[in-house]
Write a protein that holds these residues in place. Structure first.
Motif, PDB file in Angstrom:
ATOM      1  N   THR A 164      33.001  29.075 -27.864  1.00 49.87           N
ATOM      2  CA  THR A 164      34.367  29.129 -28.269  1.00 49.87           C
ATOM      3  C   THR A 164      34.999  30.358 -28.774  1.00 49.87           C
ATOM      4  O   THR A 164      35.954  30.851 -28.585  1.00 49.87           O
ATOM      5  CB  THR A 164      34.755  27.858 -29.077  1.00 49.87           C
ATOM      6  OG1 THR A 164      34.037  27.959 -30.404  1.00 49.87           O
ATOM      7  CG2 THR A 164      34.523  26.560 -28.205  1.00 49.87           C
ATOM      8  N   ASP A 165      34.493  30.661 -29.688  1.00 46.56           N
ATOM      9  CA  ASP A 165      34.667  32.254 -30.359  1.00 46.56           C
ATOM     10  C   ASP A 165      34.820  33.271 -29.517  1.00 46.56           C
ATOM     11  O   ASP A 165      35.804  34.091 -29.425  1.00 46.56           O
ATOM     12  CB  ASP A 165      33.737  32.586 -31.519  1.00 46.56           C
ATOM     13  CG  ASP A 165      33.809  31.915 -32.758  1.00 46.56           C
ATOM     14  OD1 ASP A 165      34.747  30.826 -32.979  1.00 46.56           O
ATOM     15  OD2 ASP A 165      32.683  31.917 -33.668  1.00 46.56           O
ATOM     16  N   ILE A 166      33.722  33.357 -28.267  1.00 50.17           N
ATOM     17  CA  ILE A 166      34.022  34.395 -27.091  1.00 50.17           C
ATOM     18  C   ILE A 166      35.096  34.171 -26.562  1.00 50.17           C
ATOM     19  O   ILE A 166      35.891  34.999 -26.311  1.00 50.17           O
ATOM     20  CB  ILE A 166      32.530  34.263 -26.516  1.00 50.17           C
ATOM     21  CG1 ILE A 166      31.369  34.821 -27.321  1.00 50.17           C
ATOM     22  CG2 ILE A 166      32.520  35.317 -25.214  1.00 50.17           C
ATOM     23  CD1 ILE A 166      30.255  34.541 -26.742  1.00 50.17           C
ATOM     24  N   PRO A 210      33.316  17.511 -30.286  1.00 48.87           N
ATOM     25  CA  PRO A 210      32.332  18.078 -31.187  1.00 48.87           C
ATOM     26  C   PRO A 210      31.401  18.855 -30.222  1.00 48.87           C
ATOM     27  O   PRO A 210      30.736  19.667 -30.773  1.00 48.87           O
ATOM     28  CB  PRO A 210      31.771  16.693 -31.555  1.00 48.87           C
ATOM     29  CG  PRO A 210      32.483  15.713 -31.689  1.00 48.87           C
ATOM     30  CD  PRO A 210      33.330  15.988 -30.400  1.00 48.87           C
ATOM     31  N   THR A 211      31.370  18.680 -28.912  1.00 47.58           N
ATOM     32  CA  THR A 211      30.422  19.416 -28.109  1.00 47.58           C
ATOM     33  C   THR A 211      30.480  20.998 -28.364  1.00 47.58           C
ATOM     34  O   THR A 211      29.793  21.655 -28.549  1.00 47.58           O
ATOM     35  CB  THR A 211      30.480  19.334 -26.743  1.00 47.58           C
ATOM     36  OG1 THR A 211      30.219  18.022 -26.451  1.00 47.58           O
ATOM     37  CG2 THR A 211      29.655  20.160 -25.862  1.00 47.58           C
ATOM     38  N   VAL A 262      23.277  27.928 -24.816  1.00 47.19           N
ATOM     39  CA  VAL A 262      22.829  26.496 -24.961  1.00 47.19           C
ATOM     40  C   VAL A 262      23.727  25.396 -25.425  1.00 47.19           C
ATOM     41  O   VAL A 262      24.633  26.016 -26.317  1.00 47.19           O
ATOM     42  CB  VAL A 262      21.598  26.452 -25.885  1.00 47.19           C
ATOM     43  CG1 VAL A 262      21.783  26.997 -27.165  1.00 47.19           C
ATOM     44  CG2 VAL A 262      20.703  25.119 -25.630  1.00 47.19           C
ATOM     45  N   SER A 263      23.785  24.278 -25.178  1.00 47.85           N
ATOM     46  CA  SER A 263      24.787  23.335 -25.726  1.00 47.85           C
ATOM     47  C   SER A 263      23.807  22.376 -26.670  1.00 47.85           C
ATOM     48  O   SER A 263      23.063  21.365 -26.212  1.00 47.85           O
ATOM     49  CB  SER A 263      25.319  22.327 -24.505  1.00 47.85           C
ATOM     50  OG  SER A 263      26.086  21.473 -25.103  1.00 47.85           O
ATOM     51  N   ALA A 306      38.364  21.174 -22.423  1.00 45.61           N
ATOM     52  CA  ALA A 306      38.718  19.925 -23.462  1.00 45.61           C
ATOM     53  C   ALA A 306      37.330  19.702 -24.116  1.00 45.61           C
ATOM     54  O   ALA A 306      37.380  19.681 -25.440  1.00 45.61           O
ATOM     55  CB  ALA A 306      39.134  18.870 -22.684  1.00 45.61           C
ATOM     56  N   GLU A 307      36.205  19.971 -23.171  1.00 43.34           N
ATOM     57  CA  GLU A 307      35.121  19.695 -23.779  1.00 43.34           C
ATOM     58  C   GLU A 307      34.651  20.547 -25.129  1.00 43.34           C
ATOM     59  O   GLU A 307      34.004  19.983 -26.023  1.00 43.34           O
ATOM     60  CB  GLU A 307      34.043  19.484 -22.851  1.00 43.34           C
ATOM     61  CG  GLU A 307      32.640  19.616 -23.394  1.00 43.34           C
ATOM     62  CD  GLU A 307      31.441  19.502 -22.288  1.00 43.34           C
ATOM     63  OE1 GLU A 307      30.370  19.085 -22.506  1.00 43.34           O
ATOM     64  OE2 GLU A 307      31.797  20.150 -21.208  1.00 43.34           O
TER      65      GLU A 307
END
Length: 121
Positions: A31-33, A72-73, A97-98, A66-67
């Protein structure tokens, strides 16, 4: 970017077998990227995207916007670049990796080549 150190990470395949047990690794949140990339949006509510992490062998893992940003993902999807104090080499320069997935293997993308952001049509 905000680099995080992660400890005792397990990569579990779809069958439930632990394929890799990583003692320490470093990476940044996906998300930062994506926030730094400043994805072109038509308006504030324009969030209908999916993200594809693609490996050099064309292995792919997908995430919805949205995920990543509304569940929390997204708090545990990382792009890793270091393992046990050394740059990644035998798994490529970067891995996605998730870690919130019950089985981390299917969305464990070694040899990361690119991250694509696509609009759902």
């Amino acid at each position: 970017m905000n680099v995080k150190e992660l400890n005792d990470m397990k990569i579990v395949c779809q069958s439930g077998i632990t394929k890799d047990d990583i003692k320490t690794t470093k990476g940044v949140l996906l998300t930062d990227i994506l926030e730094k990339a400043k994805i072109a949006q038509q308006e504030h509510k324009d969030r209908n995207f999916y993200i594809v992490a693609r490996a050099s062998d064309d292995y792919k893992a997908t995430f919805s916007w949205a995920e990543l940003f509304n569940s929390p993902t997204g708090e545990k999807v990382y792009v890793l670049f270091e393992q046990n104090g050394q740059p990644l080499k035998e798994k490529g320069e970067m891995i996605v990796v998730s870690l919130n997935d019950t089985k981390t293997g299917p969305r464990h993308v070694k040899w990361l080549k690119n991250i694509e952001v696509n609009r759902v049509k």
